[in-house]
Scaffold this motif. Sequence first.
Motif, PDB file in Angstrom:
ATOM      1  N   ARG B  66      69.375  37.198  49.280  1.00 13.26           N
ATOM      2  CA  ARG B  66      70.370  36.519  48.185  1.00 13.26           C
ATOM      3  C   ARG B  66      70.859  37.791  47.529  1.00 13.26           C
ATOM      4  NH1 ARG B  66      71.851  31.743  46.273  1.00 13.26           N
ATOM      5  NH2 ARG B  66      70.149  30.715  47.511  1.00 13.26           N
ATOM      6  N   MET B  67      72.178  37.938  47.258  1.00 12.71           N
ATOM      7  CA  MET B  67      72.802  38.663  46.283  1.00 12.71           C
ATOM      8  C   MET B  67      73.529  38.104  45.311  1.00 12.71           C
ATOM      9  SD  MET B  67      74.835  42.166  47.284  1.00 12.71           S
ATOM     10  CE  MET B  67      76.620  41.383  47.494  1.00 12.71           C
ATOM     11  N   SER B  68      73.325  38.379  43.973  1.00 13.20           N
ATOM     12  CA  SER B  68      73.847  37.644  42.758  1.00 13.20           C
ATOM     13  C   SER B  68      74.427  38.788  41.922  1.00 13.20           C
ATOM     14  CB  SER B  68      73.039  36.968  42.026  1.00 13.20           C
ATOM     15  OG  SER B  68      71.891  36.239  42.834  1.00 13.20           O
ATOM     16  N   TRP B  69      75.654  38.630  41.305  1.00  9.55           N
ATOM     17  CA  TRP B  69      76.106  39.796  40.328  1.00  9.55           C
ATOM     18  C   TRP B  69      76.718  38.666  39.173  1.00  9.55           C
ATOM     19  CZ3 TRP B  69      77.859  37.896  45.202  1.00  9.55           C
ATOM     20  CH2 TRP B  69      78.948  37.190  45.093  1.00  9.55           C
ATOM     21  N   ASP B  70      76.819  39.510  38.143  1.00  8.87           N
ATOM     22  CA  ASP B  70      77.100  39.240  36.868  1.00  8.87           C
ATOM     23  C   ASP B  70      77.740  40.387  35.961  1.00  8.87           C
ATOM     24  OD1 ASP B  70      77.421  37.759  34.460  1.00  8.87           O
ATOM     25  OD2 ASP B  70      75.492  37.394  34.133  1.00  8.87           O
ATOM     26  N   GLY B  71      79.200  40.329  35.967  1.00 16.16           N
ATOM     27  CA  GLY B  71      79.891  41.569  35.427  1.00 16.16           C
ATOM     28  C   GLY B  71      81.091  41.241  34.728  1.00 16.16           C
ATOM     29  N   GLN B  72      81.694  42.240  34.156  1.00 20.86           N
ATOM     30  CA  GLN B  72      82.769  42.369  33.218  1.00 20.86           C
ATOM     31  C   GLN B  72      83.780  43.180  33.650  1.00 20.86           C
ATOM     32  OE1 GLN B  72      81.950  42.446  29.264  1.00 20.86           O
ATOM     33  NE2 GLN B  72      82.909  40.398  28.849  1.00 20.86           N
ATOM     34  N   SER B  73      85.068  42.895  33.679  1.00 20.68           N
ATOM     35  CA  SER B  73      86.074  44.138  33.850  1.00 20.68           C
ATOM     36  C   SER B  73      86.790  44.216  32.715  1.00 20.68           C
ATOM     37  CB  SER B  73      87.137  43.217  34.795  1.00 20.68           C
ATOM     38  OG  SER B  73      88.309  43.995  35.028  1.00 20.68           O
ATOM     39  N   VAL B  80      85.324  35.618  34.472  1.00 16.70           N
ATOM     40  CA  VAL B  80      83.952  35.575  34.756  1.00 16.70           C
ATOM     41  C   VAL B  80      83.888  36.225  36.185  1.00 16.70           C
ATOM     42  CG1 VAL B  80      81.846  34.091  35.121  1.00 16.70           C
ATOM     43  CG2 VAL B  80      83.325  33.551  33.270  1.00 16.70           C
ATOM     44  N   LEU B  81      83.035  37.474  36.106  1.00 12.95           N
ATOM     45  CA  LEU B  81      82.875  37.702  37.573  1.00 12.95           C
ATOM     46  C   LEU B  81      81.256  37.586  37.980  1.00 12.95           C
ATOM     47  CD1 LEU B  81      84.415  41.266  36.937  1.00 12.95           C
ATOM     48  CD2 LEU B  81      85.419  39.265  38.283  1.00 12.95           C
ATOM     49  N   LYS B  82      81.039  36.513  38.171  1.00 11.90           N
ATOM     50  CA  LYS B  82      79.881  35.953  38.516  1.00 11.90           C
ATOM     51  C   LYS B  82      79.554  35.197  39.536  1.00 11.90           C
ATOM     52  CE  LYS B  82      76.035  33.753  35.769  1.00 11.90           C
ATOM     53  NZ  LYS B  82      75.610  33.462  34.591  1.00 11.90           N
ATOM     54  N   GLY B  83      78.685  35.485  40.632  1.00 11.53           N
ATOM     55  CA  GLY B  83      78.454  34.623  41.423  1.00 11.53           C
ATOM     56  C   GLY B  83      77.259  35.014  42.694  1.00 11.53           C
ATOM     57  N   SER B  84      76.966  34.182  43.604  1.00  7.36           N
ATOM     58  CA  SER B  84      75.856  34.759  44.413  1.00  7.36           C
ATOM     59  C   SER B  84      76.223  34.426  45.858  1.00  7.36           C
ATOM     60  CB  SER B  84      74.599  34.168  43.996  1.00  7.36           C
ATOM     61  OG  SER B  84      74.269  32.932  44.433  1.00  7.36           O
ATOM     62  N   CYS B  85      75.703  35.106  46.647  1.00  9.34           N
ATOM     63  CA  CYS B  85      75.833  34.707  48.298  1.00  9.34           C
ATOM     64  C   CYS B  85      74.666  34.834  48.979  1.00  9.34           C
ATOM     65  CB  CYS B  85      77.070  35.424  48.651  1.00  9.34           C
ATOM     66  SG  CYS B  85      76.918  37.264  48.946  1.00  9.34           S
ATOM     67  N   ILE B  86      74.480  34.347  50.156  1.00 11.57           N
ATOM     68  CA  ILE B  86      73.480  34.532  51.046  1.00 11.57           C
ATOM     69  C   ILE B  86      73.891  35.562  52.152  1.00 11.57           C
ATOM     70  CG2 ILE B  86      71.743  33.406  52.488  1.00 11.57           C
ATOM     71  CD1 ILE B  86      71.824  31.132  50.732  1.00 11.57           C
ATOM     72  N   LEU B  87      72.949  36.505  52.526  1.00  8.99           N
ATOM     73  CA  LEU B  87      73.433  37.236  53.516  1.00  8.99           C
ATOM     74  C   LEU B  87      72.536  37.433  54.565  1.00  8.99           C
ATOM     75  CD1 LEU B  87      74.650  39.413  50.872  1.00  8.99           C
ATOM     76  CD2 LEU B  87      76.117  39.579  52.733  1.00  8.99           C
ATOM     77  N   VAL B  88      72.786  37.313  55.902  1.00  5.13           N
ATOM     78  CA  VAL B  88      71.962  37.168  57.179  1.00  5.13           C
ATOM     79  C   VAL B  88      72.250  38.268  58.238  1.00  5.13           C
ATOM     80  CG1 VAL B  88      70.689  35.934  58.690  1.00  5.13           C
ATOM     81  CG2 VAL B  88      71.304  34.789  56.553  1.00  5.13           C
ATOM     82  N   PRO B  89      71.425  39.285  58.252  1.00  3.10           N
ATOM     83  CA  PRO B  89      71.915  40.256  59.462  1.00  3.10           C
ATOM     84  C   PRO B  89      71.393  39.786  60.998  1.00  3.10           C
ATOM     85  CG  PRO B  89      70.513  41.237  57.458  1.00  3.10           C
ATOM     86  CD  PRO B  89      70.506  39.849  57.173  1.00  3.10           C
TER      87      PRO B  89
END
Lengths: 177, 177
Positions: B66-73, B80-89
């Motif tokens: 799982r990758m989550s990010w929380d940022g500011q431009s 709001v640059l915030k979110g998460s996703c699941i990644l499966v190789p």
Amino acid sequence: MNITEFVERSIGRWRSQRSAHHLAFGHFEAIQSVIDIVAMTLDDPAVVDLCKSYNIDTKAAVSPFRMSWDGQSDWDENEVLKGSCILVPVPDRDRPNRGKLLRDQGYAETMAAAGDYYLTEDDTFVLVTAYDRAAAEEKIWFVNPNVRCRVSLIKTSAGTGIVTASFSSEIRQEIKN
Amino acid sequence: MNITEFVERSIGRWRSQRSAHHLAFGHFEAIQSVIDIVAMTLDDPAVVDLCKSYNIDTKAAVSPFRMSWDGQSDWDENEVLKGSCILVPVPDRDRPNRGKLLRDQGYAETMAAAGDYYLTEDDTFVLVTAYDRAAAEEKIWFVNPNVRCRVSLIKTSAGTGIVTASFSSEIRQEIKN
């Protein structure tokens, strides 16, 4: 792709957007510049001199070129980011995808430098240059014939610390006569 | 390096400096964020569901995360640059350095997407994802165990136009308990 093709594809005028990340401070710097890459000949006196200074026979060299840049940073608008250097690839005899790149003036430090380059299977040009107190690693690749990307890392020579990471996107410009 | 090693090296918290170059306008955007990459298990219901939605047997999948990010431009500090996703190789059976990367939510478009990845001989992870009206190409590599670089290109799907080129330098953060 070999070094000759890589240089051929690079010849021209490029509009460059460069972002430098100064990692210790988390700072961003934005630089806009115009880069000219011009082919030279192996019998050009400047090329002959550069080869001589590294004890390289010009017969071993291929595709010499001059790179000039003229830019402006958002950090200090009065600073002149302008210069040019001569670059001469010298492929290894046995490994055609690797070699030395002679340079009469580096841009990380304003002194002559010879770097080691190689081309990867997916046509990325990688250049590693060791300076007295730092090392530079540069990757350049074409996204299409008119767009190049370039990532440059400046590392401390004694270890794995990264000082600056910078990224350029370069778009080919038409030169109007 | 295979995909399992690549994911293992990516697990952790990263401080990211990202510069986006909006090429048509010559604009620079600076984004600072924290990225968390956390290992998941293949029997996690969210992983099972994602595999099912692509008709992939979870036995073919490896190293989900799982990758989550929380940022500011610097463009819009209220965004709001915030979110998460699941990644499966899902590695190819015959070519272990290539495969599909399933994602329950893209970051170029907020929709599920499956990309094609490969690892180069010099350990760069390359991911190409086709969307309805665009394509994303991403390269990620480790400079050392604690520094990652990431270049992302967003292209128009119908041709070779590049819309945005962005570069992230990511530094591993210690997580204090």
